[in-house]
Scaffold this active site. Structure first.
Site, PDB file in Angstrom:
ATOM      1  N   THR A 117       8.474  -4.523   5.226  1.00 17.84           N
ATOM      2  CA  THR A 117       8.669  -5.697   4.384  1.00 17.84           C
ATOM      3  C   THR A 117      10.137  -5.914   4.040  1.00 17.84           C
ATOM      4  O   THR A 117      10.897  -4.943   3.914  1.00 17.84           O
ATOM      5  CB  THR A 117       7.876  -5.526   3.070  1.00 17.84           C
ATOM      6  OG1 THR A 117       8.303  -6.526   2.139  1.00 17.84           O
ATOM      7  CG2 THR A 117       8.114  -4.159   2.423  1.00 17.84           C
ATOM      8  N   TYR A 141       6.314  -1.155  -4.613  1.00 13.14           N
ATOM      9  CA  TYR A 141       5.805  -1.665  -3.333  1.00 13.14           C
ATOM     10  C   TYR A 141       6.841  -1.473  -2.225  1.00 13.14           C
ATOM     11  O   TYR A 141       6.560  -0.877  -1.178  1.00 13.14           O
ATOM     12  CB  TYR A 141       5.418  -3.150  -3.465  1.00 13.14           C
ATOM     13  CG  TYR A 141       5.162  -3.782  -2.124  1.00 13.14           C
ATOM     14  CD1 TYR A 141       4.094  -3.367  -1.337  1.00 13.14           C
ATOM     15  CD2 TYR A 141       6.007  -4.782  -1.622  1.00 13.14           C
ATOM     16  CE1 TYR A 141       3.868  -3.926  -0.080  1.00 13.14           C
ATOM     17  CE2 TYR A 141       5.792  -5.343  -0.381  1.00 13.14           C
ATOM     18  CZ  TYR A 141       4.728  -4.914   0.388  1.00 13.14           C
ATOM     19  OH  TYR A 141       4.518  -5.454   1.631  1.00 13.14           O
TER      20      TYR A 141
END
Ligand code: UDP
Length: 329
Positions: A117, A141
């Protein structure tokens, strides 16, 4: 030989399953259906309901299905949830990924493709952001994914496994043939929210922050169409099969669009002037996050179809949202 797709019942993994089947590949989906949908997996793909962190289960499916490559999509992806439950995120996204990688090594699986990501960049000082800058994720995250990148980087040095790490920017749109789209209830993604507002499935929408140091004051992101993103994975698979080495690539178009530009496009394409409210900034949102996208084009030979076509991406999202709404009655 087959390709194992973890998270293949979800939004992005599901599009990978479609692309693999379209290419005539044998596909095995491993998904615990915590956020994915059984209906999203076509009958041509083998399906195992289960946990990618279950070592015994993974060892068995790798052996029984003679898995040649693993595309690992399964993950928890909601940033605020990761802040509230960091250990849950490190367990699911990091610790379980270690188990999956270890079983891949043990079984002699040669190829691994990992969904990473742009959150590994945190709030980058430069835009576009290239792969080699200092990584400084600002939430659990992003860190949970970066740790997997590190595990893979070390593992490919010690074992025959080769890995391609793909760092996704803002994934949007749906299968151009209308077979699949973003189906998660309560999704927080901008295009999905704006489309729901246009269809009257929600009462307008909020723009989170209009005082950013960007041309129109709203955040700038690099929205990449989901089948274009998956095409980068197919190119990654071909690269690995062709004997190519491990690498890490951004997946975006290298083009920034502001929240206001997205909202205007959704209004234009839908023909609906839905209510838009100005709201406070959302915690942890960087002002601009745009991919330096040369590497994926040059090293993987990726040529996206929808890089200059925001209206097409919005149209796909609108069409899918209508279908989903009808399906749910
Ligand atoms: N955003 C917004 N309103 C919404 C949802 C998102 O203004 O209802 C903004 C958000 O603050 C960010 C951009 O849209 O600047 C993209 O957010 P999204 O959640 O889609 O992706 P992110 O970049 O956070 O991964």
């Amino acid at each position: 030989m087959s390709i194992l797709v973890t998270g293949g019942a979800g939004y992005i993994g599901g599009h990978m399953v479609l692309a693999l089947l379209d290419a005539g590949e044998e596909v095995l989906v491993l998904d615990d259906l915590s956020t994915g949908f059984r209906w999203a997996v076509p009958p041509q793909a083998a399906f195992v309901a289960g946990d990618f962190g279950d070592a015994e289960l993974v060892a068995r499916v790798l052996r029984e299905h003679r898995v040649e490559a693993i595309a690992h999509f399964a993950a928890k992806i909601v940033v605020p949830d990761s802040v509230a439950d960091p250990l849950g995120y490190y367990w699911n996204n990091t610790a379980k990924a270690r188990t999956l990688i270890a079983e891949a090594v043990r079984a002699g699986v040669p190829h691994f493709i990992f969904s990473s990501t742009a959150a590994v960049y945190g709030e980058p000082a430069e835009s576009p952001v290239v792969e080699d800058i200092q990584l400084s994720p600002i939430n659990p995250y992003g860190r949970s994914k970066l740790m997997v990148e590190w595990m893979l980087a070390d593992t490919v040095k010690a074992h025959p496994l080769k890995a391609v790490v793909l760092r996704y920017f803002n994934v949007a749109g749906a299968d151009p043939a209308g077979r699949l789209g973003q189906s998660t209830p309560n999704a927080t993604h901008l295009i999905k929210i704006a489309v729901q507002a246009a269809l009257g499935h929600r009462q307008g929408m909020d723009i989170f922050g209009t005082d950013y140091p960007t041309p129109d004051g709203t955040c700038v992101r690099d929205y990449i169409q989901v089948s274009d993103l998956i095409d980068a994975h197919m190119k990654a698979l071909a690269h690995l099969r062709g004997g190519g080495g491990s690498l890490t690539c951004n997946c975006g178009y290298g083009r920034g669009l502001s929240v206001k530009e997205i909202v205007a496009a959704v209004k234009e394409v839908s023909g609906v002037d839905f209510p838009v409210r100005t709201a406070a900034r959302r915690a942890g949102d960087p002002a601009a996050l745009v991919a330096g996208a040369d590497r994926v084009r040059h090293l993987l030979g990726w040529t996206p179809r929808f890089a200059d076509d925001l209206p097409a991406i919005v149209t796909q999202a609108l069409d899918w949202e209508r279908r989903l709404h009808n399906r749910q009655g």
